[in-house]
Design an enzyme around this catalytic site. Structure first.
Site, PDB file in Angstrom:
ATOM      1  N   TYR A 104      15.034 -13.081  -8.336  1.00 33.95           N
ATOM      2  CA  TYR A 104      13.804 -12.485  -8.855  1.00 33.95           C
ATOM      3  C   TYR A 104      13.622 -12.791 -10.346  1.00 33.95           C
ATOM      4  CZ  TYR A 104      10.411  -9.058 -10.449  1.00 33.95           C
ATOM      5  OH  TYR A 104       9.320  -8.465 -11.030  1.00 33.95           O
ATOM      6  N   TYR A 157      -9.240  -1.351  13.065  1.00 37.24           N
ATOM      7  CA  TYR A 157      -9.941  -1.555  11.800  1.00 37.24           C
ATOM      8  C   TYR A 157     -11.436  -1.284  11.920  1.00 37.24           C
ATOM      9  CZ  TYR A 157      -5.569  -4.050  10.807  1.00 37.24           C
ATOM     10  OH  TYR A 157      -4.255  -4.390  10.646  1.00 37.24           O
ATOM     11  N   HIS A 176      -8.295 -11.593   4.780  1.00 39.51           N
ATOM     12  CA  HIS A 176      -9.156 -10.952   3.796  1.00 39.51           C
ATOM     13  C   HIS A 176     -10.632 -11.286   4.003  1.00 39.51           C
ATOM     14  CE1 HIS A 176      -5.856 -10.220   0.518  1.00 39.51           C
ATOM     15  NE2 HIS A 176      -5.595  -9.626   1.661  1.00 39.51           N
ATOM     16  N   ARG A 201       2.895   1.217  -3.672  1.00 40.49           N
ATOM     17  CA  ARG A 201       2.254   1.186  -4.981  1.00 40.49           C
ATOM     18  C   ARG A 201       0.776   1.605  -4.969  1.00 40.49           C
ATOM     19  NH1 ARG A 201       5.512  -1.930  -8.436  1.00 40.49           N
ATOM     20  NH2 ARG A 201       4.307  -0.982 -10.109  1.00 40.49           N
ATOM     21  N   ALA A 205       0.834  -1.201   0.000  1.00 38.64           N
ATOM     22  CA  ALA A 205       0.000   0.000   0.000  1.00 38.64           C
ATOM     23  C   ALA A 205       0.870   1.252   0.000  1.00 38.64           C
ATOM     24  CB  ALA A 205      -0.917  -0.004   1.224  1.00 38.64           C
ATOM     25  N   LYS A 208      -4.756  -9.044  -3.887  1.00 41.21           N
ATOM     26  CA  LYS A 208      -4.838 -10.398  -4.426  1.00 41.21           C
ATOM     27  C   LYS A 208      -4.103 -11.361  -3.490  1.00 41.21           C
ATOM     28  CE  LYS A 208      -0.435 -10.625  -5.478  1.00 41.21           C
ATOM     29  NZ  LYS A 208       0.429 -11.633  -4.819  1.00 41.21           N
TER      30      LYS A 208
END
Length: 318
Positions: free
Chosen positions: A227, A50, A71, A11, A8, A89
């Site tokens: 990577y 939250y 989630h 990006r 967050a 995701k």
């Protein structure tokens, strides 16, 4: 934003801040220092807890970058509080969890989406057009991989109770590349997951798929590697290679490398801000009051494939 995650900070919140169709109102964390850090950077209110965020009347929608295992709970709570939801995701850890969330969003007439940001990069549409135009000949195989270096010891992706593991995290990308580029239905022919002996999560894996046209896909992924984020499509006449296929920065200009028996060609494509594109797709759905049913069908299909991979791997080990 519900949960001050690294993705967050780097990006997604910058994309929301850049979007002309959204305003960052509040950032919630259980840690007041984290909430304050985000609030200062993005000019929003810091919220501790939250549930406190979900009680705010000035919040229309919630972005949820919590660990995957959280989630289902918090997306459901946000929907019950009347908030539209964009979850990182994958949307959930299993297809059954996702089905419940999708049903709840339908009942509440709210938008629910998965931040499947890579699929909003324009490079993949160019690949699809190239394949459809027959530039590779008849499609034969897909090889896709997403691997990242070892994570910090306390990273949530090493914790099974938080939905950790390579399959749900980086395995998401090659699986969804197959869903994006091949023809459904996809059938799992084989799978192998290598688990960490102490942490109890899978740290690498491989999957073999076959699509409706007999095209095979070999997918690899891992969280203890060098990577790489790439895919390769091979046809009867040529093959295509795309590096940085899943996580390019906004300024990255993709290069499609096409190789045939008697030629090699590189095509440079325009940069595309995939996080901003994903954010704008979400806000457009909210503002237009449209149901992203195709998006959610793909979300659900991806989790069904992950469920099958885990079951196949478990069967192979028993």
């Amino acid at each position: 934003m519900l949960g001050c995650a690294n993705i967050a900070w780097r990006r997604t919140l910058p994309a929301f801040a850049e979007s002309s169709t959204a305003t960052v109102v509040a950032a919630a964390s259980r840690d007041p220092h984290k909430a304050e850090r985000f609030a200062v950077r993005f000019g929003c209110a810091p919220v501790v807890g939250y549930s406190a965020l979900l009680e705010r009347e000035d919040v229309d929608a919630v972005y949820l970058p919590l660990p995957t295992g959280l989630h289902a709970r918090w997306a459901a709570d946000a929907l019950r509080a009347g908030k539209h939801v964009l979850a990182e995701k994958p949307l959930a850890t299993t297809a059954s969890e996702a089905t419940e969330l999708i049903s709840l969003a339908e009942q509440r007439d709210l938008v629910l989406m998965e931040n499947r940001m890579f699929s909003y990069h324009t490079q993949h549409e160019e690949v699809r057009k190239l394949v459809a135009n027959g530039e590779l000949g008849e499609l034969r195989t897909l090889h896709a991989t997403m691997t990242i270096p070892p994570l910090p010891e306390d990273d949530p992706r090493y914790r099974a109770e938080l939905g950790g593991g390579a399959l749900l995290d980086v395995g998401f990308y090659p699986l969804h590349a197959a869903l994006l580029l091949l023809t459904e239905p996809l059938e799992v022919l084989g799978a192998d997951l290598h688990r960490h002996p102490e942490r109890g999560v899978d740290v690498r894996g491989a999957v073999l798929l076959r699509d409706a046209n007999g095209v095979t896909a070999h997918l690899t992924f891992g969280i203890e590697h060098s990577y790489r984020a790439a895919y390769e499509l091979s046809g009867s006449q040529a093959r295509l290679v795309l590096e940085r296929a899943f996580t390019p920065p906004p300024s990255w200009q993709p290069v499609l490398r096409i190789e045939a028996q008697d030629r090699s060609e590189c095509r440079t494509l325009p940069a595309s801000p995939q996080f901003l594109n994903s954010v704008n797709a979400f806000t457009a759905a909210v503002l237009d009051r449209t149901r992203p049913r195709d998006h959610l069908r793909t979300t659900l299909r991806g989790l069904e494939l992950m469920d099958t991979v885990r079951a196949y791997d478990h069967k192979g080990r028993s």
